[in-house]
Motif scaffolding. Structure first.
Motif, short mmCIF file in Angstrom:
data_model
loop_
_atom_site.label_atom_id
_atom_site.label_comp_id
_atom_site.label_asym_id
_atom_site.label_seq_id
_atom_site.Cartn_x
_atom_site.Cartn_y
_atom_site.Cartn_z
N UNK A 156 -1.55 -5.16 -16.85
CA UNK A 156 -1.85 -4.34 -15.82
C UNK A 156 -1.68 -2.69 -16.10
N UNK A 157 -0.84 -2.13 -16.22
CA UNK A 157 -0.51 -0.65 -16.73
C UNK A 157 -1.89 -0.30 -17.78
N UNK A 158 -1.89 -1.01 -18.80
CA UNK A 158 -2.46 -0.33 -19.82
C UNK A 158 -4.05 -0.73 -19.72
N UNK A 159 -4.45 -1.31 -18.97
CA UNK A 159 -5.86 -1.73 -18.81
C UNK A 159 -6.85 -0.63 -18.18
N UNK A 160 -6.17 -0.31 -16.76
CA UNK A 160 -7.08 0.71 -16.29
C UNK A 160 -6.03 1.75 -15.50
N UNK A 161 -5.42 2.53 -16.18
CA UNK A 161 -4.37 3.27 -15.62
C UNK A 161 -4.79 4.48 -14.27
N UNK A 162 -6.03 4.83 -14.38
CA UNK A 162 -6.36 5.49 -13.14
C UNK A 162 -6.55 4.86 -11.92
N UNK A 163 -7.18 3.70 -12.07
CA UNK A 163 -7.17 2.91 -10.78
C UNK A 163 -5.83 2.67 -10.24
N UNK A 164 -4.92 2.11 -11.32
CA UNK A 164 -3.32 1.82 -11.14
C UNK A 164 -2.97 2.97 -10.20
N UNK A 165 -3.15 4.31 -10.63
CA UNK A 165 -2.71 5.21 -10.13
C UNK A 165 -3.24 5.25 -8.49
N UNK A 166 -4.58 5.38 -8.57
CA UNK A 166 -5.13 5.29 -7.10
C UNK A 166 -4.76 4.27 -6.31
N UNK A 167 -4.45 3.26 -6.84
CA UNK A 167 -3.88 1.99 -5.99
C UNK A 167 -2.66 2.57 -5.30
N UNK A 168 -1.72 2.98 -6.10
CA UNK A 168 -0.33 3.46 -5.51
C UNK A 168 -0.43 4.43 -4.72
N UNK A 169 -1.34 5.45 -4.87
CA UNK A 169 -1.54 6.52 -3.97
C UNK A 169 -1.99 6.19 -2.63
N UNK A 170 -2.72 5.21 -2.56
CA UNK A 170 -3.17 4.54 -1.16
C UNK A 170 -2.62 3.33 -0.73
N UNK A 171 -1.50 3.11 -1.47
CA UNK A 171 -0.88 1.70 -1.19
C UNK A 171 0.03 1.54 0.19
N UNK A 172 -0.01 0.58 0.95
CA UNK A 172 0.80 0.37 2.06
C UNK A 172 1.55 -0.92 1.75
N UNK A 173 1.57 -1.38 0.62
CA UNK A 173 2.52 -2.49 -0.05
C UNK A 173 3.81 -2.24 -0.09
N UNK A 174 4.42 -2.96 0.69
CA UNK A 174 6.15 -2.59 0.69
C UNK A 174 6.59 -2.51 -0.92
N UNK A 175 6.18 -3.57 -1.64
CA UNK A 175 6.51 -3.57 -3.07
C UNK A 175 6.05 -2.19 -3.94
N UNK A 176 4.99 -1.86 -3.74
CA UNK A 176 4.42 -0.66 -4.49
C UNK A 176 5.25 0.59 -4.04
N UNK A 177 5.41 0.55 -2.40
CA UNK A 177 6.08 1.69 -2.23
C UNK A 177 7.42 1.65 -2.53
N UNK A 178 8.00 0.56 -2.60
CA UNK A 178 9.38 0.57 -2.88
C UNK A 178 9.50 1.19 -4.51
N UNK A 179 8.49 0.69 -5.25
CA UNK A 179 8.52 1.10 -6.91
C UNK A 179 8.39 2.59 -6.66
N UNK A 180 7.56 3.19 -5.95
CA UNK A 180 7.28 4.61 -5.86
C UNK A 180 8.79 5.21 -5.41
N UNK A 181 9.39 4.69 -4.53
CA UNK A 181 10.76 5.38 -4.26
C UNK A 181 11.44 5.43 -5.29
N UNK A 182 11.46 4.53 -6.02
CA UNK A 182 12.52 4.11 -7.20
C UNK A 182 12.28 5.36 -8.26
N UNK A 183 10.78 5.31 -8.66
CA UNK A 183 10.37 6.41 -9.80
C UNK A 183 10.44 7.90 -9.17
#
Ligand code: HEM
Ligand SMILES: [Cu+2]
Ligand SMILES: [Cu+2]
Lengths: 255, 524
Positions: free
Chosen positions: B1-28
């Motif tokens: 995942x991360x190494x394939x398309x970092x930009x789209x990963x970033x965008x996905x996180x920035x616009x995420x409403x998924x509790x897992x991704x939000x959880x990870x953002x809190x942790x970072x």
């Protein structure tokens, strides 16, 4: 007494003895009846809580050794035991009640001063203390408080700016001085020189807001008082008016 | 995942409403802010290396004291707890997401401006707030702290408070309404119980803090006099309001950790949690009693003896359910087969350190003793034993335990081992001696101190170095592991511990798919 002393010094002293050279310690050097009683209360509490401090550590270390998976045993399957749970709820509760009893009687001693021999008004400033002896019409600031030995000294505390706290460890006294309020404390100390400092964050120089108390014989106190009274009916007054200008005070503190 | 398309990963996180991704953002977020807060701690320890200070000015020292605590509390511990809670609670109760996913994202994003404002406040005229994280009145009133630092601090508290409150509502609704079929409340994992209690505490307490700092803001700028004696106001009122929130807040910072410790300790002992029902009642009791002890922070303000006796008694009382938790953890490992993974070491270390912190708390609850110890380094020792030894150690335990679930990759046990020993030894060196210094009369929040305490302080500062090394290694460990390619074949039950626990997060893939489960499990 000796035994109690040993238990807690064993716990606390051993590691710290390496470093310590205290000048002001209510634990080792309580000089007033209140501070002594606080120390005793502390020791009773220490004796009662020490088992709860040590037992879990001992059990933990034992379990780590005994139930290590490397021993190749099967895990037990129990997962409750109502009797045991009641025991470890009720016994700590009883111990805590036992701690409260001396705590509350000491609190009473702190709160109910005997008849006062000398009233001192203590006024906190950023960043120094002002003292007044209303009965003698004497006031001074930024110098040691002088009081007679073995007399009941009661303090009425307040502040002209922010909250400060008057703390002399070996007296067992720590009392906030709040603006707009008057709080109280008392002590009865033998002759000697005692150190303390402000204990409530009051601004940048809070760390330098020291307290010095010199406790002297009646005679010496009388002489000191006379000097103060002669030197300064007027300066005491001028101090009073200056008090309303915090800027002037700052300079007084650090001039 | 991360190494394939970092930009789209970033965008996905920035616009995420998924509790897992939000959880990870809190942790970072918490990790990054932990670096900032840890740096400020280093400044404090450097200043205190010698009794005469000399590294920073008195003004700056107070600002660093204030912001170190504010950052560690509001930007590290609370968000890190929220991060694990966000990630784990929905999965543990068999839900597909939080009840209000957009609100969830909003709760997180509120923290970013809050953090920026907090850090920026160092660079405005007059610097950051310098009244301590407690910001007692009138020290931080317009008269005595007229510069914008305090206003920015108030704004930080508002934003993080709003974030917490919205998050709490989300947790409560999620836990009460979205549990898998068959999971009644008394079958719910302890971690979810911890969060339910926690969310109620946040919901009751945080608005009071928000109100208190709003009153400060009004006193500062709009001519009110809530806390100004000259206007008939009262500075002591502020302390009541502040501690009405901030005592429960200290439990808000530990209760999810309690939940995590229960899971970890049981897992690596291969036993079920001992005394589940008692544990649930203990958590609930702590949550409830936590609101009736606040004045134990005010034993020297001049409250009447009866009031103090009441609060002292309640404070002693709260040690009872706390003790129940400790003993139940010990009974959980008792007779088990203990595997010393890094997660387990952190969990057992937490229990050991938290006991010391808790007993220290009981001592402080004893009024005459507290009159001596209050505002001394003893309190600093106590609070770090419970917050570092308790909260941070349980967060690190949780990190090593749930990392493979969240990423499909294991953190290095080898590095983790060093992290654990650095943290354990470092924190003991630094914070144990603080109790000692406090008992001898060393006052807290002072930028210089009496020379007698210099040897002790050097020893404490030395402990910081260990924690620093531990912290750097941990960040490195996380960074390294995330960058590795995803190992195929990480088991659902990554640690092979779930046959006894039956906790739902180990019954879905690692990492879990979007919406967590292919079919929602039914709990027997
Ligand atoms: C057995 C449980 C506990 C008891 C009886 C207890 C008691 C106390 C008391 C009486 C004080 C006031 C000391 C003073 O300022 O004079 C205090 C301070 C404090 N406690 Fe605890 N405590 C307990 C657990 C905790 C926990 C679990 C946490 C956080 C995870 C915590 C965090 C703090 C903090 C941060 C302060 C200092 C606040 C400040 O003045 O800045 N305590 N505790
Ligand atoms: Cu002060
Ligand atoms: Cu508290």
């Amino acid at each position: 007494m000796l035994k109690k002393h040993l238990t807690w010094s064993a716990l606390l002293l051993l590691p710290a003895a390496l470093f310590a050279d205290p000048v002001t310690s209510w634990v080792f050097d309580p000089v007033t009846p209140v501070a002594q009683e606080v120390r005793d209360t502390f020791q009773i509490m220490l004796g009662l809580t020490l088992p709860f401090l040590l037992l879990p550590q001992v059990l933990l270390v034992y379990a780590i050794w005994k139930f290590n998976a490397k021993r190749g045993h099967k895990p037990a399957t129990f997962h409750d035991n109502v009797k045991l749970e009641i025991v470890w709820t009720v016994i700590p509760a009883l111990v805590l009640v036992a701690i409260s009893i001396p705590a509350f009687s000491t609190l009473k001693k702190i709160e109910v001063p005997p008849k006062s021999d000398l009233v001192v008004e203590v006024i906190g400033h950023q960043f120094f203390w002002e003292y007044r002896l209303p009965r003698y019409d004497v006031g001074f600031a930024n110098e040691p408080l002088v009081v007679p030995a073995d007399k009941i000294v009661t303090l009425n505390l307040t502040s002209v700016d922010v909250i400060h706290a008057w703390w002399v460890p070996s007296f067992g006294v720590k009392q906030d001085a709040n603006p707009g309020r008057i709080t109280h404390a008392w002590f009865k100390a033998p002759a000697g020189k005692y150190k303390g400092q402000c204990a409530e964050l009051c601004g940048p120089l809070h760390g330098e807001m020291y307290i010095d108390v010199i406790v002297v014989s009646d005679d010496e106190f009388g002489q000191w008082l006379e000097k103060k009274m002669n030197a300064a009916a007027a300066p005491a007054d001028s101090l009073h008016s200056e008090m309303l200008e915090p800027e002037a005070e700052m300079e007084a503190a650090h001039g | 995942m991360a190494e394939a398309k970092p930009k789209s990963l970033l965008l996905r996180y920035l616009s995420s409403t998924d509790h897992k991704e939000i959880g990870i953002m809190y942790l970072i977020f918490a990790l990054v802010m932990g670096i900032v807060g840890g740096f400020l701690a280093g400044v404090l320890r450097m200043q205190l290396w010698e009794s005469s200070g000399g590294v920073v000015s008195p003004e700056l020292y107070n600002q660093v004291v204030t912001m170190h605590a504010t950052i560690m509390i509001f930007f590290v511990i609370i968000p890190a707890m929220a991060g694990f809670g966000n990630y784990l609670v929905p999965i543990m109760i068999g839900a597909r997401d939080m009840a209000f996913p957009k609100l969830n994202a909003f709760s997180f994003w509120l923290l970013i401006p809050a953090a920026l404002i907090g850090i920026a406040s160092f660079f405005v005229e007059g610097g950051a707030a310098g009244g301590g994280w407690t910001s007692y009145q009138p020290l931080t009133s317009a008269q005595y702290s007229g510069t914008p630092g305090v206003d920015m601090w108030i704004f930080v508290v508002h934003l993080t408070g709003a974030s917490s409150i919205l998050g709490a509502i989300n947790f409560i609704v999620t836990i009460l309404n979205m549990r898998a079929p068959g999971m009644n409340l008394m079958k719910m994992p302890l971690y979810a119980w911890a969060w339910l209690t926690n969310a109620f505490m946040i919901l009751v307490g945080t608005p009071v803090l928000a109100g208190a700092v709003t009153m400060v803001l009004f006193d500062r700028h709009f001519g009110t006099g809530f806390f100004r004696p000259s206007e008939g106001g009262d500075p002591v009122l502020y302390q009541h309001l502040f501690w009405f929130y901030s005592h429960p807040a200290v439990y808000i910072m530990i209760v999810p950790g309690f939940g995590a410790i229960s899971h970890i300790v049981a897992a690596f002992s291969r036993k079920r949690v001992f005394g589940y029902t008692g544990m649930v009642y203990a958590i609930a009791a702590i949550g409830f009693l936590g609101f009736m002890v606040w004045a134990h922070h005010m034993f020297t303000t001049g409250l009447s003896p009866w009031v103090r006796a009441f609060f002292a008694f309640m404070t002693m009382l709260i040690a009872v359910p706390t003790g129940v938790k400790i003993f139940s953890w010990l009974a959980t490992i008792w007779g088990g087969t203990i595997r010393f993974t890094v997660a387990m070491k952190f969990a057992l270390g937490m229990i050991s350190l938290f006991v010391i912190g808790g007993i220290g708390g009981v001592w402080l609850g004893n009024v005459p003793v507290d009159i001596q110890l209050h505002d001394s380094y003893f309190v600093v020792g106590h609070l770090h034993y419970v917050l570092f030894g308790g909260s941070v150690m349980s967060l690190l335990a949780a990190a090593y335990f749930w990392f493979p679930k969240m990423t499909g990759k294991f953190l290095s046990e080898k590095i983790g081992n060093i992290v654990f020993w650095c943290m354990f030894v470092g924190m003991s060196m630094t914070f144990f001696m603080m109790h000692w210094a406090g008992m001898q009369g060393m006052a807290r929040r002072t930028y210089i101190y009496r020379p007698e305490f210099e040897a002790l302080n050097k020893f404490m500062s030395f402990g910081y170095v260990f924690m620093l090394i531990g912290g750097i290694l941990f960040v490195w460990n996380v960074y390294q592991t995330i960058r590795q390619p995803l190992a195929a074949g990480t088991k659902d039950d990554a640690w092979e511990v779930n046959d006894i626990q039956g906790s739902l997060e180990w019954m879905t893939s690692s990492p879990p798919p979007k919406e967590n489960f292919k079919t929602i499990p039914v709990v027997a």
